[in-house]
Design an enzyme around this catalytic site. Structure first.
Site, short mmCIF file in Angstrom:
data_model
loop_
_atom_site.label_atom_id
_atom_site.label_comp_id
_atom_site.label_asym_id
_atom_site.label_seq_id
_atom_site.Cartn_x
_atom_site.Cartn_y
_atom_site.Cartn_z
N ASP A 41 2.33 -26.14 50.25
CA ASP A 41 2.24 -24.68 50.39
C ASP A 41 2.78 -23.99 49.14
OD1 ASP A 41 1.47 -22.40 51.74
OD2 ASP A 41 3.39 -22.18 52.77
N HIS A 51 -4.62 -22.90 43.37
CA HIS A 51 -5.26 -24.07 44.00
C HIS A 51 -5.64 -25.12 42.97
CE1 HIS A 51 -5.05 -22.05 47.75
NE2 HIS A 51 -5.97 -21.14 47.48
N LEU A 62 -1.36 -48.03 47.62
CA LEU A 62 -0.94 -46.81 48.34
C LEU A 62 -2.08 -46.27 49.21
CD1 LEU A 62 1.24 -44.46 48.50
CD2 LEU A 62 -0.07 -43.38 46.67
C1 IPE Z 1 -0.31 -24.71 55.75
O1 IPE Z 1 -0.19 -23.67 54.88
C2 IPE Z 1 -1.66 -25.37 55.56
C3 IPE Z 1 -1.79 -26.14 54.33
C4 IPE Z 1 -0.86 -26.36 53.44
C5 IPE Z 1 -3.11 -26.71 54.11
P1 IPE Z 1 -0.58 -22.17 55.30
O2 IPE Z 1 -0.27 -21.31 54.14
O3 IPE Z 1 -1.96 -22.14 55.82
O4 IPE Z 1 0.42 -21.91 56.52
P2 IPE Z 1 0.99 -20.54 57.13
O5 IPE Z 1 -0.21 -19.66 57.40
O6 IPE Z 1 1.90 -19.95 56.11
O7 IPE Z 1 1.74 -20.95 58.36
C1 IPE Z 2 -1.46 -23.83 50.26
O1 IPE Z 2 -1.17 -22.73 49.46
C2 IPE Z 2 -2.89 -24.29 50.08
C3 IPE Z 2 -3.73 -24.09 51.28
C4 IPE Z 2 -3.32 -23.61 52.42
C5 IPE Z 2 -5.14 -24.46 51.16
P1 IPE Z 2 -1.43 -21.26 49.98
O2 IPE Z 2 -2.81 -20.87 49.57
O3 IPE Z 2 -1.14 -21.13 51.41
O4 IPE Z 2 -0.38 -20.46 49.10
P2 IPE Z 2 0.58 -19.28 49.58
O5 IPE Z 2 1.32 -19.77 50.78
O6 IPE Z 2 -0.31 -18.12 49.90
O7 IPE Z 2 1.47 -19.03 48.40
MG MG Z 3 0.54 -20.69 52.44
#
Ligand code: IPE
Ligand code: IPE
Ligand code: MG
Length: 232
Positions: free
Chosen positions: A12, A29, A122
């Site tokens: 995240d 990303h 792995l």
């Molecule tokens: C969790 O992150 C999902 C992934 C890392 C793929 P999100 O950004 O979607 O989670 P929330 O919405 O903050 O809980």
């Molecule tokens: C996690 O990073 C990646 C996915 C959920 C695909 P986010 O896109 O949720 O990044 P933040 O949480 O908005 O910073």
């Molecule tokens: Mg996120």
């Protein structure tokens, strides 16, 4: 304590990483994919046996279409490197319902599983369109279809997407949020949880060493009395 055999990552913070630099979320990303590749290599070097990465949740379909489209392209770029993973002796596994993805992505993912299934290095598990609620619902429906009268814990484990993969010893969430967001809820029943403010695109081998070190200081008790103390 011994090093964790299986580490699961909630990757995240990609969007915030980009925002802090005044860049569109998609750059986060892109850099997040590089962090994943770095972490796979580092985990193999450090002797970890299984790594799981939460790449796309069942709830992430609610994001703007442009962001979803960009994420699909990053999955395509990742999957196109299939032969490299084969040569590096990684075994690729996907958990989640691949059928919701564009068919080229689902086909590339299934082909990668097939091409790397004989590898014994792995194991790299990618959670794509994964959610624990979807997983357990799918599992229950498959058990109902078998017309069983009752099920054992082993039957339930075997019906999950993670069948055959040991449960994670350690779940690491980057990005500062302290929640599991529908990730491996049953499989993490006794996992150690570690939350770090490091944003996923900044994650690297040093951070991996740090989380393994933190894990090694924990005492896992699995409901026992712990401490090796036999006294009542
Ligand atoms: C969790 O992150 C999902 C992934 C890392 C793929 P999100 O950004 O979607 O989670 P929330 O919405 O903050 O809980
Ligand atoms: C996690 O990073 C990646 C996915 C959920 C695909 P986010 O896109 O949720 O990044 P933040 O949480 O908005 O910073
Ligand atoms: Mg996120």
């Amino acid at each position: 304590m011994a090093a964790p055999s299986h580490i699961a990552f909630i990757m995240d913070g990609n969007g915030r990483w980009a925002k802090r630099r005044g860049l569109p979320r998609k750059y986060g990303h892109k850099m997040g994919t590089e962090a994943l590749e770095r972490t796979v290599k580092a985990a193999a070097e450090l002797g970890v046996k299984y790594v799981t990465f939460y790449a796309f949740s069942t709830e992430n379909w609610t994001r703007p279409q442009a962001e979803i489209d960009y994420l699909m392209d990053t999955f395509r770029d990742f999957l196109k490197k299939g032969d490299k993973y084969k040569d590096d002796n990684y075994k690729l596994v996907f958990i989640g319902n691949l059928d919701r993805f564009p068919s080229d992505i689902a086909d590339m993912a299934r082909s990668l599983v097939d091409r790397t299934k004989a590898n014994d290095g792995l194991t790299v598990v990618i959670a794509m369109n994964y959610g624990s609620w979807e997983e357990i619902t799918t599992a229950i429906n498959s058990l109902i279809a078998e017309k069983v009268a009752s099920v054992s814990e082993e039957d339930v484990k075997a019906a999950l997407y993670t069948a055959g993969i040991p449960f994670p010893d350690l779940v690491v969430r980057t990005g500062g949020e302290v929640r599991l967001s529908n990730f491996l809820l049953l499989q993490s029943a006794y996992a150690e949880l570690l939350f770090t403010d490091v944003l996923w695109p900044d994650f690297d081998k040093n951070e991996l060493i740090r989380v393994i070190d933190e894990y090694s200081k924990r005492e896992r008790k699995f409901g026992g009395a712990g401490g090796g103390d036999a006294e009542a």
